[in-house]
Design a protein around this motif. Sequence first.
Motif, PDB file in Angstrom:
ATOM      1  N   ILE A 260     -19.903 -56.621  57.979  1.00 43.68           N
ATOM      2  CA  ILE A 260     -19.264 -57.295  56.970  1.00 43.68           C
ATOM      3  C   ILE A 260     -19.699 -56.434  55.661  1.00 43.68           C
ATOM      4  CG2 ILE A 260     -21.136 -58.955  56.472  1.00 43.68           C
ATOM      5  CD1 ILE A 260     -17.592 -59.971  55.640  1.00 43.68           C
ATOM      6  N   VAL A 261     -18.853 -55.969  54.904  1.00 45.67           N
ATOM      7  CA  VAL A 261     -19.039 -55.365  53.837  1.00 45.67           C
ATOM      8  C   VAL A 261     -18.424 -56.137  52.438  1.00 45.67           C
ATOM      9  CG1 VAL A 261     -18.662 -53.191  52.284  1.00 45.67           C
ATOM     10  CG2 VAL A 261     -18.786 -53.143  54.698  1.00 45.67           C
ATOM     11  N   VAL A 262     -19.380 -56.339  51.461  1.00 42.26           N
ATOM     12  CA  VAL A 262     -19.005 -57.034  50.216  1.00 42.26           C
ATOM     13  C   VAL A 262     -19.100 -56.366  49.039  1.00 42.26           C
ATOM     14  CG1 VAL A 262     -19.048 -59.459  51.178  1.00 42.26           C
ATOM     15  CG2 VAL A 262     -21.070 -58.246  50.048  1.00 42.26           C
ATOM     16  N   VAL A 263     -18.367 -56.495  48.138  1.00 49.85           N
ATOM     17  CA  VAL A 263     -18.449 -55.914  46.694  1.00 49.85           C
ATOM     18  C   VAL A 263     -18.002 -56.845  45.665  1.00 49.85           C
ATOM     19  CG1 VAL A 263     -17.628 -54.001  44.921  1.00 49.85           C
ATOM     20  CG2 VAL A 263     -17.873 -53.584  47.483  1.00 49.85           C
ATOM     21  N   GLY A 264     -18.851 -57.125  44.495  1.00 49.90           N
ATOM     22  CA  GLY A 264     -18.484 -58.165  43.563  1.00 49.90           C
ATOM     23  C   GLY A 264     -18.916 -57.386  42.391  1.00 49.90           C
ATOM     24  N   ASP A 265     -18.365 -58.116  41.191  1.00 53.09           N
ATOM     25  CA  ASP A 265     -18.385 -57.707  39.853  1.00 53.09           C
ATOM     26  C   ASP A 265     -18.186 -59.109  39.159  1.00 53.09           C
ATOM     27  OD1 ASP A 265     -18.705 -56.537  37.394  1.00 53.09           O
ATOM     28  OD2 ASP A 265     -16.975 -55.752  37.344  1.00 53.09           O
ATOM     29  N   VAL A 266     -19.386 -59.629  38.375  1.00 52.37           N
ATOM     30  CA  VAL A 266     -19.511 -60.762  37.492  1.00 52.37           C
ATOM     31  C   VAL A 266     -19.017 -60.485  36.144  1.00 52.37           C
ATOM     32  CG1 VAL A 266     -20.836 -62.443  36.238  1.00 52.37           C
ATOM     33  CG2 VAL A 266     -21.151 -61.691  38.782  1.00 52.37           C
ATOM     34  N   THR A 267     -18.209 -61.192  35.475  1.00 53.76           N
ATOM     35  CA  THR A 267     -17.500 -60.772  34.149  1.00 53.76           C
ATOM     36  C   THR A 267     -18.754 -60.905  33.363  1.00 53.76           C
ATOM     37  OG1 THR A 267     -16.990 -63.388  33.714  1.00 53.76           O
ATOM     38  CG2 THR A 267     -15.265 -61.759  34.523  1.00 53.76           C
ATOM     39  N   GLY A 268     -18.816 -60.006  32.217  1.00 54.15           N
ATOM     40  CA  GLY A 268     -19.767 -59.994  31.154  1.00 54.15           C
ATOM     41  C   GLY A 268     -20.953 -59.032  31.577  1.00 54.15           C
ATOM     42  N   HIS A 269     -21.940 -59.059  30.781  1.00 55.04           N
ATOM     43  CA  HIS A 269     -22.842 -58.067  31.093  1.00 55.04           C
ATOM     44  C   HIS A 269     -24.185 -58.691  30.838  1.00 55.04           C
ATOM     45  CE1 HIS A 269     -20.267 -54.701  31.081  1.00 55.04           C
ATOM     46  NE2 HIS A 269     -19.280 -55.311  29.967  1.00 55.04           N
ATOM     47  N   GLY A 270     -25.308 -57.875  31.243  1.00 57.14           N
ATOM     48  CA  GLY A 270     -26.804 -58.419  30.864  1.00 57.14           C
ATOM     49  C   GLY A 270     -27.317 -59.486  31.884  1.00 57.14           C
ATOM     50  N   VAL A 271     -28.357 -60.198  31.288  1.00 58.91           N
ATOM     51  CA  VAL A 271     -29.145 -61.063  32.072  1.00 58.91           C
ATOM     52  C   VAL A 271     -28.249 -62.368  32.883  1.00 58.91           C
ATOM     53  CG1 VAL A 271     -30.881 -62.908  32.132  1.00 58.91           C
ATOM     54  CG2 VAL A 271     -31.051 -60.817  30.853  1.00 58.91           C
ATOM     55  N   SER A 272     -27.228 -62.763  31.866  1.00 62.30           N
ATOM     56  CA  SER A 272     -26.399 -64.071  32.646  1.00 62.30           C
ATOM     57  C   SER A 272     -25.515 -63.255  33.773  1.00 62.30           C
ATOM     58  CB  SER A 272     -25.425 -64.594  31.354  1.00 62.30           C
ATOM     59  OG  SER A 272     -24.665 -63.574  30.950  1.00 62.30           O
ATOM     60  N   ALA A 273     -24.839 -62.223  33.756  1.00 65.73           N
ATOM     61  CA  ALA A 273     -24.141 -61.611  34.672  1.00 65.73           C
ATOM     62  C   ALA A 273     -25.074 -61.313  36.103  1.00 65.73           C
ATOM     63  CB  ALA A 273     -23.298 -60.468  34.256  1.00 65.73           C
ATOM     64  N   ALA A 274     -26.217 -61.028  35.621  1.00 69.82           N
ATOM     65  CA  ALA A 274     -27.178 -60.451  36.785  1.00 69.82           C
ATOM     66  C   ALA A 274     -27.687 -61.769  37.457  1.00 69.82           C
ATOM     67  CB  ALA A 274     -28.291 -59.739  36.183  1.00 69.82           C
ATOM     68  N   LEU A 275     -27.878 -62.778  36.703  1.00 69.21           N
ATOM     69  CA  LEU A 275     -28.045 -64.115  37.352  1.00 69.21           C
ATOM     70  C   LEU A 275     -27.388 -64.732  38.476  1.00 69.21           C
ATOM     71  CD1 LEU A 275     -30.100 -65.769  34.346  1.00 69.21           C
ATOM     72  CD2 LEU A 275     -31.106 -64.635  36.535  1.00 69.21           C
ATOM     73  N   VAL A 276     -26.038 -64.379  37.903  1.00 69.29           N
ATOM     74  CA  VAL A 276     -25.057 -65.001  38.679  1.00 69.29           C
ATOM     75  C   VAL A 276     -24.826 -64.172  39.988  1.00 69.29           C
ATOM     76  CG1 VAL A 276     -22.347 -65.342  38.912  1.00 69.29           C
ATOM     77  CG2 VAL A 276     -23.696 -66.017  36.867  1.00 69.29           C
ATOM     78  N   THR A 277     -25.015 -62.701  39.789  1.00 64.59           N
ATOM     79  CA  THR A 277     -25.014 -61.888  40.812  1.00 64.59           C
ATOM     80  C   THR A 277     -26.165 -62.062  41.897  1.00 64.59           C
ATOM     81  OG1 THR A 277     -24.066 -60.105  39.423  1.00 64.59           O
ATOM     82  CG2 THR A 277     -25.202 -59.301  41.409  1.00 64.59           C
ATOM     83  N   ALA A 278     -27.439 -62.469  41.345  1.00 64.95           N
ATOM     84  CA  ALA A 278     -28.251 -62.772  42.271  1.00 64.95           C
ATOM     85  C   ALA A 278     -28.305 -64.058  42.869  1.00 64.95           C
ATOM     86  CB  ALA A 278     -29.689 -62.907  41.384  1.00 64.95           C
ATOM     87  N   ALA A 279     -27.392 -65.066  42.391  1.00 64.03           N
ATOM     88  CA  ALA A 279     -27.257 -66.322  43.208  1.00 64.03           C
ATOM     89  C   ALA A 279     -26.042 -65.852  44.486  1.00 64.03           C
ATOM     90  CB  ALA A 279     -26.544 -67.080  42.238  1.00 64.03           C
ATOM     91  N   ALA A 280     -25.008 -64.825  44.154  1.00 65.42           N
ATOM     92  CA  ALA A 280     -23.991 -64.596  45.134  1.00 65.42           C
ATOM     93  C   ALA A 280     -24.773 -63.919  46.205  1.00 65.42           C
ATOM     94  CB  ALA A 280     -23.069 -63.710  44.481  1.00 65.42           C
ATOM     95  N   HIS A 281     -25.836 -63.034  45.694  1.00 61.52           N
ATOM     96  CA  HIS A 281     -26.436 -62.106  46.793  1.00 61.52           C
ATOM     97  C   HIS A 281     -27.223 -63.296  47.546  1.00 61.52           C
ATOM     98  CE1 HIS A 281     -28.849 -59.019  48.908  1.00 61.52           C
ATOM     99  NE2 HIS A 281     -29.789 -59.710  48.359  1.00 61.52           N
ATOM    100  N   SER A 282     -27.957 -64.182  47.134  1.00 59.61           N
ATOM    101  CA  SER A 282     -28.756 -65.074  48.071  1.00 59.61           C
ATOM    102  C   SER A 282     -27.984 -65.760  48.896  1.00 59.61           C
ATOM    103  CB  SER A 282     -29.643 -65.948  46.997  1.00 59.61           C
ATOM    104  OG  SER A 282     -30.451 -65.452  46.465  1.00 59.61           O
ATOM    105  N   THR A 283     -26.689 -66.142  48.312  1.00 55.46           N
ATOM    106  CA  THR A 283     -25.800 -66.956  49.345  1.00 55.46           C
ATOM    107  C   THR A 283     -25.279 -66.070  50.576  1.00 55.46           C
ATOM    108  OG1 THR A 283     -24.903 -68.463  47.259  1.00 55.46           O
ATOM    109  CG2 THR A 283     -23.538 -68.143  49.253  1.00 55.46           C
TER     110      THR A 283
END
Length: 176
Positions: A28-51
Amino acid sequence: LMLSGRYIPASECAGDWWHYAQIGSQLIVVVGDVTGHGVSAALVTAAAHSTFSLLMKQFGADAGRGIKLDTLISSLNSSVMASAGGQSTMTGVASLIDLDTGIMTTSNASRPPLYVFRKPPGSDGGNPMSYFKPLMDGRMAPLGDAAEIVVNSSTYQLEPGDRVFWYTDGIMESRP
Protein backbone atom coordinates in the motif's frame (compact mmCIF):
# COMPACT_ATOMS: atom_id res chain seq x y z
CA LEU A 1 9.09 -4.20 -7.41
CA MET A 2 11.30 -1.35 -6.27
CA LEU A 3 10.00 1.65 -4.35
CA SER A 4 11.84 4.89 -3.74
CA GLY A 5 10.77 8.31 -2.53
CA ARG A 6 11.91 11.69 -1.40
CA TYR A 7 10.31 14.19 0.92
CA ILE A 8 11.53 17.78 1.30
CA PRO A 9 9.16 19.98 3.33
CA ALA A 10 8.86 23.64 2.37
CA SER A 11 9.07 24.69 6.03
CA GLU A 12 9.72 23.26 9.50
CA CYS A 13 6.38 21.48 9.52
CA ALA A 14 4.06 20.70 6.68
CA GLY A 15 0.87 19.00 5.62
CA ASP A 16 2.34 16.82 2.85
CA TRP A 17 2.77 13.16 3.73
CA TRP A 18 3.57 9.84 2.11
CA HIS A 19 4.06 6.37 3.46
CA TYR A 20 3.94 2.75 2.43
CA ALA A 21 3.58 -0.67 4.01
CA GLN A 22 3.78 -4.24 2.82
CA ILE A 23 1.66 -6.96 4.33
CA GLY A 24 2.11 -10.35 2.73
CA SER A 25 1.84 -9.95 -1.02
CA GLN A 26 0.13 -6.53 -0.79
CA LEU A 27 1.87 -3.17 -0.94
CA ILE A 28 0.00 0.00 0.00
CA VAL A 29 1.29 3.46 -0.95
CA VAL A 30 -0.41 6.62 0.36
CA VAL A 31 0.19 10.29 -0.41
CA GLY A 32 -1.68 13.11 1.29
CA ASP A 33 -1.72 16.88 1.53
CA VAL A 34 -3.63 18.82 4.18
CA THR A 35 -5.01 22.21 3.20
CA GLY A 36 -3.22 25.10 4.82
CA HIS A 37 0.30 25.35 6.16
CA GLY A 38 2.23 25.23 9.39
CA VAL A 39 1.45 23.58 12.70
CA SER A 40 -2.28 23.02 12.16
CA ALA A 41 -1.69 21.20 8.84
CA ALA A 42 1.14 19.18 10.40
CA LEU A 43 -1.09 18.09 13.30
CA VAL A 44 -3.78 16.81 10.95
CA THR A 45 -1.08 15.01 8.95
CA ALA A 46 0.22 13.43 12.17
CA ALA A 47 -3.28 12.17 12.97
CA ALA A 48 -3.62 10.64 9.48
CA HIS A 49 -0.19 9.01 9.79
CA SER A 50 -1.12 7.54 13.18
CA THR A 51 -4.36 6.14 11.76
CA PHE A 52 -2.45 4.60 8.85
CA SER A 53 0.12 3.03 11.19
CA LEU A 54 -2.54 1.57 13.50
CA LEU A 55 -4.50 0.12 10.59
CA MET A 56 -1.37 -1.47 9.11
CA LYS A 57 -0.75 -3.18 12.48
CA GLN A 58 -4.34 -4.44 12.53
CA PHE A 59 -4.17 -5.66 8.91
CA GLY A 60 -0.80 -7.29 9.65
CA ALA A 61 -2.18 -9.11 12.70
CA ASP A 62 -4.77 -10.70 10.43
CA ALA A 63 -2.62 -11.06 7.30
CA GLY A 64 -4.99 -13.64 5.83
CA ARG A 65 -7.63 -10.94 5.58
CA GLY A 66 -5.36 -8.55 3.68
CA ILE A 67 -5.42 -4.78 3.41
CA LYS A 68 -8.87 -3.33 2.75
CA LEU A 69 -8.60 -0.10 0.77
CA ASP A 70 -12.14 1.07 1.60
CA THR A 71 -11.51 0.54 5.33
CA LEU A 72 -8.28 2.54 5.09
CA ILE A 73 -9.90 5.44 3.22
CA SER A 74 -12.92 5.57 5.55
CA SER A 75 -10.67 5.53 8.60
CA LEU A 76 -8.41 8.25 7.23
CA ASN A 77 -11.51 10.33 6.45
CA SER A 78 -12.71 9.97 10.07
CA SER A 79 -9.25 10.83 11.38
CA VAL A 80 -8.99 14.01 9.28
CA MET A 81 -12.54 15.01 10.17
CA ALA A 82 -11.92 14.54 13.92
CA SER A 83 -8.48 16.19 14.03
CA ALA A 84 -9.30 19.13 11.74
CA GLY A 85 -12.75 19.80 13.16
CA GLY A 86 -14.02 20.68 9.70
CA GLN A 87 -11.42 23.45 9.31
CA SER A 88 -9.17 21.53 6.90
CA THR A 89 -9.35 18.68 4.45
CA MET A 90 -6.76 16.30 3.07
CA THR A 91 -6.41 15.43 -0.55
CA GLY A 92 -4.87 12.04 -0.96
CA VAL A 93 -4.34 8.96 -3.02
CA ALA A 94 -3.98 5.38 -1.85
CA SER A 95 -2.79 2.59 -4.11
CA LEU A 96 -2.91 -1.08 -3.21
CA ILE A 97 -0.68 -3.30 -5.35
CA ASP A 98 -1.05 -7.07 -5.42
CA LEU A 99 2.57 -8.15 -5.82
CA ASP A 100 1.56 -11.55 -7.19
CA THR A 101 -0.69 -10.30 -10.00
CA GLY A 102 0.52 -6.71 -10.57
CA ILE A 103 -3.02 -5.37 -10.17
CA MET A 104 -3.03 -1.89 -8.64
CA THR A 105 -6.24 -0.59 -7.07
CA THR A 106 -6.29 3.16 -6.49
CA SER A 107 -8.59 5.63 -4.74
CA ASN A 108 -8.01 9.33 -5.38
CA ALA A 109 -9.42 11.93 -2.98
CA SER A 110 -9.13 15.07 -5.13
CA ARG A 111 -5.43 14.69 -5.96
CA PRO A 112 -3.82 15.26 -9.33
CA PRO A 113 -3.71 11.92 -11.18
CA LEU A 114 -1.07 9.28 -10.74
CA TYR A 115 1.03 8.63 -13.79
CA VAL A 116 2.24 5.31 -15.14
CA PHE A 117 5.24 5.32 -17.44
CA ARG A 118 5.08 2.37 -19.84
CA LYS A 119 7.51 2.11 -22.70
CA PRO A 120 5.94 0.15 -25.56
CA PRO A 121 7.72 -3.15 -26.31
CA GLY A 122 10.39 -2.74 -28.96
CA SER A 123 10.25 1.06 -28.96
CA ASP A 124 13.55 2.81 -29.54
CA GLY A 125 13.35 6.51 -28.95
CA GLY A 126 10.31 8.55 -29.78
CA ASN A 127 8.87 11.10 -27.42
CA PRO A 128 9.25 9.67 -23.88
CA MET A 129 6.48 11.99 -22.65
CA SER A 130 4.03 9.97 -24.76
CA TYR A 131 4.78 6.95 -22.56
CA PHE A 132 3.13 8.60 -19.52
CA LYS A 133 -0.50 7.65 -18.89
CA PRO A 134 -2.55 9.58 -16.30
CA LEU A 135 -4.81 7.43 -14.14
CA MET A 136 -7.97 9.50 -13.84
CA ASP A 137 -10.49 7.00 -12.41
CA GLY A 138 -11.32 6.29 -8.76
CA ARG A 139 -11.82 9.96 -7.88
CA MET A 140 -13.77 11.17 -4.85
CA ALA A 141 -14.12 14.09 -2.43
CA PRO A 142 -11.20 15.15 -0.22
CA LEU A 143 -10.83 13.46 3.15
CA GLY A 144 -12.49 15.31 6.02
CA ASP A 145 -14.96 17.05 3.72
CA ALA A 146 -17.92 15.09 5.15
CA ALA A 147 -18.45 12.60 7.97
CA GLU A 148 -19.28 9.84 5.50
CA ILE A 149 -17.29 9.30 2.33
CA VAL A 150 -18.16 7.30 -0.77
CA VAL A 151 -15.01 5.34 -1.57
CA ASN A 152 -14.38 5.03 -5.30
CA SER A 153 -11.53 3.02 -6.73
CA SER A 154 -10.18 1.87 -10.05
CA THR A 155 -7.89 -0.96 -11.03
CA TYR A 156 -4.93 -0.96 -13.38
CA GLN A 157 -2.82 -3.89 -14.54
CA LEU A 158 0.86 -3.09 -14.03
CA GLU A 159 3.36 -4.72 -16.38
CA PRO A 160 7.07 -5.46 -15.89
CA GLY A 161 9.03 -2.24 -16.47
CA ASP A 162 6.16 0.09 -15.53
CA ARG A 163 6.97 3.05 -13.31
CA VAL A 164 4.26 4.62 -11.17
CA PHE A 165 4.60 8.25 -10.05
CA TRP A 166 2.90 9.38 -6.85
CA TYR A 167 3.54 13.01 -5.97
CA THR A 168 2.22 16.02 -4.10
CA ASP A 169 1.53 19.44 -5.56
CA GLY A 170 4.91 20.56 -4.22
CA ILE A 171 6.50 19.16 -7.37
CA MET A 172 4.37 21.51 -9.48
CA GLU A 173 4.80 24.48 -7.14
CA SER A 174 8.58 24.18 -6.73
CA ARG A 175 10.63 27.31 -6.96
CA PRO A 176 14.19 27.62 -8.31
